[in-house]
Enzyme design. Structure first.
Site, short mmCIF file in Angstrom:
data_model
loop_
_atom_site.label_atom_id
_atom_site.label_comp_id
_atom_site.label_asym_id
_atom_site.label_seq_id
_atom_site.Cartn_x
_atom_site.Cartn_y
_atom_site.Cartn_z
N GLU A 136 56.31 10.55 -10.26
CA GLU A 136 57.41 10.99 -11.10
C GLU A 136 57.61 12.50 -11.03
O GLU A 136 58.74 12.98 -10.87
CB GLU A 136 57.15 10.58 -12.56
CG GLU A 136 58.26 11.00 -13.52
CD GLU A 136 57.90 10.72 -14.97
OE1 GLU A 136 58.83 10.51 -15.77
OE2 GLU A 136 56.70 10.72 -15.29
N GLU B 260 36.34 12.27 10.52
CA GLU B 260 36.97 13.40 11.18
C GLU B 260 36.52 13.55 12.63
O GLU B 260 35.37 13.26 12.97
CB GLU B 260 36.66 14.70 10.44
CG GLU B 260 37.47 14.89 9.18
CD GLU B 260 37.33 16.29 8.62
OE1 GLU B 260 38.33 16.83 8.10
OE2 GLU B 260 36.23 16.84 8.69
N LYS C 150 48.02 4.31 10.39
CA LYS C 150 49.26 4.86 10.92
C LYS C 150 49.56 4.31 12.32
O LYS C 150 50.72 4.09 12.67
CB LYS C 150 49.18 6.39 10.97
CG LYS C 150 49.12 7.05 9.60
CD LYS C 150 50.37 6.78 8.77
CE LYS C 150 51.55 7.57 9.23
NZ LYS C 150 52.73 7.40 8.34
N SER D 162 54.77 9.81 11.78
CA SER D 162 53.41 9.42 12.12
C SER D 162 52.53 10.65 12.31
O SER D 162 52.91 11.77 11.96
CB SER D 162 53.41 8.54 13.37
OG SER D 162 52.15 7.94 13.56
N LYS E 54 46.50 11.59 14.40
CA LYS E 54 45.27 10.87 14.08
C LYS E 54 45.37 9.39 14.39
O LYS E 54 44.38 8.66 14.33
CB LYS E 54 44.90 11.10 12.61
CG LYS E 54 44.51 12.55 12.33
CD LYS E 54 44.30 12.82 10.86
CE LYS E 54 43.86 14.26 10.64
NZ LYS E 54 44.84 15.25 11.13
#
Length: 649
Positions: free
Chosen positions: A314, A563, A423, A408, A411
Site C-alpha cells: 500500500e 550467492e 526467475k 528478469s 541470476k
C-alpha cells in the site's frame, strides 16, 4: 567583534548604515569642494547649506529605493547596481537644489556632477569592504573547499556559498590557462597542478564539481584526477537550477551513480519508442519497487492514455501514485493514473483488472528479488515469482494484451539460489507460451485468435535500488565504517536504474514474441573496488594492510546463502545483435508447454507444502543448471495458496 556586530538587531544595523551614509554624504561634499577649489576646504557662509542638503536628500532617497532592506552580508553585483540607481536619482534631485543655491557666493555649479560621483564611489566601496570584512570571518570559520570549474557555474556556485558560514571558498581550479591566476570576486583561480598544494595549505576537505555541461567522459577524467586527494568530491545540480538562483548549499550532492561506475551512460534513443506507448493503456506490476517505479516514470513521459500501477504494498503504491499525480498535474498531461492494490498471485483479481481496463501493454516487474531472504523463504518465492508470472500471463492471453514484458535477472543464468531459479522458470513459462499456436488455457481458442507477444529482458544489478550495495555503503561510510563486502573476488554487472529501464522499454518495443533480450552492461565491476572508490570519493582513506592508519576499513563477511562470486548474462553461446547496440537477443532452450506445465504444477505443490527438499528437487527438474545444496530436513512454512488449474495438455 564580527560576532558582536552580526548579532545586532536588524533595526540597529540599519541605523548604523544610515549614519555611515550620512557621514559619506558629508565627506563626498567636502571632497567635491576641495577638488573643485584645489585647496583643503572649510565651509563658510552659504556653503553650509550644501553640506546640510546632501545627507538630508540622500537618506530618504536610499530608504525609498530599499537600500536599507538588503541583507548587508549578501552584497553583490545587484546591490551595487541598486546603489548606483539610488545615487543617480539623488544626483538628479540635487541639481535643482544646488541651482537654488547659486545665488549664494562660493557654491560652484560643477558640484552637481562631482559630488554624486564621489558619493557613489564612497557608498559602493563601503558596501564592498563590509562584505569582504564579513566574508573574512567565514573563511576563517567555515569548512574550506575548492570549486573545480571557473566558468559561469563556478561563479554562481561561489555566489550561493557567500551566504553561508558552513563553507569557506579558498579557490577555484580550472584547466583553462587563460583563467588561471585571475580572481573571481577576490578568490584566485588555480591550475590543476596546484590543487594538491592548495588542499594541503588550506586543509581543504571538499571539492565541488562545477562543470554541469561537461561530457561524461570529461567528468570521469576529472574524478580520476581528484580521486587521489584526501577530499570529498561532490557535484552540482543542472545549469538551469543554477541560473534560476534556486540553488543552496543543501543542493550540493554526492557524485551520482554514473560517476561511481566511471563509464558513459546509455545513449537515449527516443525513436525506439515512437508509437509504442503513446495513447495506449499500460500496466506495470511491482509499480512501487525500484525498477517498477522508474518504469512508471519513463512510461508516463511517453504519454499513455492510461497507466495502471499495480502493487501489493500500500505505501509503495501510494508513493509512486502521488509522485506521478503531481508530475502529471504540473505538466498538464491528460494521462489517467489508476492505482491498483493487488497481488499477482491472485488470478481472479488480475483478470478483473484486465477486464475493466483492457491493458494493451504489460511490464511485469513484481518479484521477490533479495537473494538471502528468498533463500530462507523458498516457498513464498516460488508462489510469488512463478505463480505470479503464470497468472499474469493467463490474464494477458485471456483479455488480448498486445505485449507482455518480463523484467528478469542475470541470476537466472545457471542459478545457485532460489531467486535466480524462480526467475529462470518465469522466463521458461513465457518462452513456452510464446511457442504455443493457441491459448493453452482456453478450450475454445483457435489459431486465428489474437496472440500476446511475450518477451523477457534480463540484466544484472542496478545501482541505487532498495537492495543495492550503494545505499548500504554510503550509510556505512557516513557511520565511520567498516564497509562490508561478502568476498574480495565477488564481481557484478551494474547499471543505473534509469539506464536499465530505458533499455527494457526499447527491448519491449522491438519484441516479436518469445524474445529473450539480454542487456549489455559493460565490464563487470568488483564490489571491493566499488567500495574503495566510494570511500575515496567521500574524502576518506581506505584502511588496509598497506595503509593501517586509514579512515575506513573493509570487512569481508563471506558469501551469503545462494550467492555466486561471478554472475553471467547468457546460458547459450549464440547471442545475436539487435537494432540497439546495448541489447542482445539470446537463443536459449526451453521445454514445450505441456511438459513445462506439468513440472510447474509439481513445483507449486511442493511450494504449498513448504518442504524445502521437495521445492529444490522440483526446481532442479525445471532448471538443470540449478546447483543449490540445501540442508536436509529444512522446511519453509507458507500459507496455503488456492489451487490453480494450469491448462489442458
Amino acid at each position: 567583534m564580527q560576532e558582536t556586530i552580526l548579532s545586532w538587531s536588524r533595526s540597529r544595523k540599519r541605523m548604523v548604515v544610515m549614519a555611515l551614509d550620512a557621514v559619506l554624504a558629508l565627506v563626498s561634499m567636502w571632497l567635491a569642494f576641495t577638488l573643485r577649489l584645489d585647496a583643503l576646504h572649510w565651509p563658510m557662509g552659504a556653503e553650509w547649506l550644501a553640506y546640510a542638503v546632501a545627507p538630508a536628500l540622500a537618506l530618504p532617497v536610499f530608504f525609498r529605493l530599499g537600500l536599507y532592506k538588503a541583507i548587508f552580508r549578501y552584497t553583490g553585483v545587484a546591490s551595487i547596481l541598486a546603489t548606483g540607481r539610488a545615487v543617480a536619482l539623488y544626483g538628479f534631485a540635487l541639481c535643482p537644489l544646488v541651482w537654488l543655491l547659486f545665488h549664494w557666493e562660493g557654491i560652484p555649479r560643477s558640484l552637481i556632477v562631482l559630488q554624486p560621483l564621489l558619493f557613489l564611489i564612497l557608498v559602493a566601496s563601503s558596501r564592498a569592504l563590509g562584505w569582504q570584512w564579513i566574508a573574512s570571518r567565514t573563511r576563517l570559520l567555515g569548512t574550506p573547499l575548492l570549486i573545480y570549474g571557473a566558468g559561469i557555474a563556478g561563479a554562481q556556485t561561489a555566489a550561493a556559498l557567500s551566504g553561508t558560514h558552513d563553507y569557506a571558498l579558498v579557490g577555484f581550479v580550472d584547466d583553462d590557462l587563460q583563467k588561471v591566476g585571475r580572481t573571481i570576486n577576490g578568490v584566485k583561480v588555480h591550475a590543476y597542478a596546484e590543487t594538491a598544494v592548495v588542499v594541503a595549505r588550506y586543509r581543504v576537505t571538499d571539492i565541488l564539481l562545477a562543470v554541469p555541461s561537461a561530457t561524461r567522459q570529461r567528468r570521469n577524467q576529472i574524478i580520476e584526477r581528484l580521486q587521489s586527494l584526501p577530499v570529498r568530491i561532490r557535484s552540482l545540480p543542472g545549469l538551469a537550477d543554477l541560473a534560476s538562483g534556486r540553488v543552496t548549499v543543501d543542493d550540493f550532492r554526492d557524485l551520482d551513480l554514473d560517476d561511481l561506475l566511471g563509464r558513459e551512460p546509455v545513449a537515449s534513443r527516443p525513436d525506439f519508442l515512437a508509437g509504442a506507448l503513446a495513447g495506449r493503456v499500460v500496466m506495470v506490476t511491482g509499480a512501487g519497487g525500484s525498477i517498477g517505479s522508474e518504469l512508471c516514470r519513463q512510461i508516463a513521459r511517453e504519454a499513455p492514455s492510461t497507466l495502471l500501477l499495480v502493487d501489493h504494498s500500500e505505501y509503495s503504491l501510494y508513493k509512486i501514485h502521488h509522485e506521478l499525480e503531481q508530475w502529471a498535474l504540473g505538466g498538464g498531461l491528460g494521462m489517467t493514473l489508476v492505482p491498483v492494490l493487488c497481488s499477482v498471485c491472485n488470478l481472479q483479481r488480475l483478470e478483473s483488472i484486465c477486464e475493466a481496463h483492457s491493458p494493451q501493454v504489460i511490464y511485469h516487474a513484481a518479484a521477490y528479488k533479495h537473494v538471502p531472504m528468498v533463500e530462507s523463504n523458498p516457498g513464498e518465492a516460488v508462489i510469488n515469482n512463478v505463480l505470479g508470472t503464470l497468472n499474469l500471463a493467463r490474464a494477458a492471453l485471456k483479455w488480448g494484451v498486445d505485449s507482455f514484458v518480463l523484467v528478469s535477472t542475470d541470476k537466472a543464468v545457471r542459478p545457485t539460489n532460489v531467486m535466480g531459479a524462480t526467475k529462470r522458470i518465469a522466463e521458461q513459462i513465457l518462452q513456452s507460451l510464446a511457442a504455443c499456436e493457441t491459448d493453452p488455457f482456453d478450450e475454445r481458442s483457435s489459431s486465428s485468435g489474437k496472440k500476446t507477444r511475450f518477451s523477457m529482458v534480463r540484466f544484472g544489478n542496478v545501482l541505487g535500488s532498495s537492495g543495492s550495495v550503494v545505499p548500504l555503503f554510503r550509510a556505512q561510510i557516513a557511520n565511520g565504517g567498516p564497509v562490508t563486502v561478502t568476498d574480495p573476488e565477488v564481481t557484478r554487472y551494474f547499471m543505473t536504474i534509469p539506464e536499465a529501464v530505458q533499455l527494457v522499454l526499447y527491448a519491449g518495443a522491438m519484441a516479436r514474441g518469445g524474445d529473450l533480450f539480454v542487456l549489455d552492461m559493460g565490464a563487470p565491476v568488483k564490489i571491493v573496488d566499488l567500495a574503495k572508490r566510494m570511500i575515496t570519493l567521500s574524502g576518506r582513506t581506505v584502511r588496509d594492510e598497506f595503509r593501517p592508519t586509514g579512515d575506513i576499513g573493509i570487512a569481508f563477511t563471506g558469501l551469503r546463502a545462494g550467492e555466486k562470486r561471478f554472475e553471467e548474462l547468457l546460458i547459450g553461446d549464440n547471442p545475436m545483435p539487435t537494432e540497439h547496440p546495448r541489447i542482445i537477443l539470446a537463443r536459449e532452450e526451453f521445454v514445450e508447454w505441456p511438459l513445462c506445465s506439468q513440472r510447474v504444477q509439481r513445483l507449486l505443490e511442493a511450494a504449498r507444502s513448504g518442504e524445502r527438499d521437495a521445492i529444490v528437487d522440483a526446481l532442479r527438474t525445471l532448471v538443470p543448471g540449478y546447483m543449490a545444496r540445501p540442508a536436509a530436513g529444512r522446511t519453509d512454512t507458507v500459507a496455503q495458496q488456492p489451487e490453480v488449474a494450469l491448462a489442458r495438455h
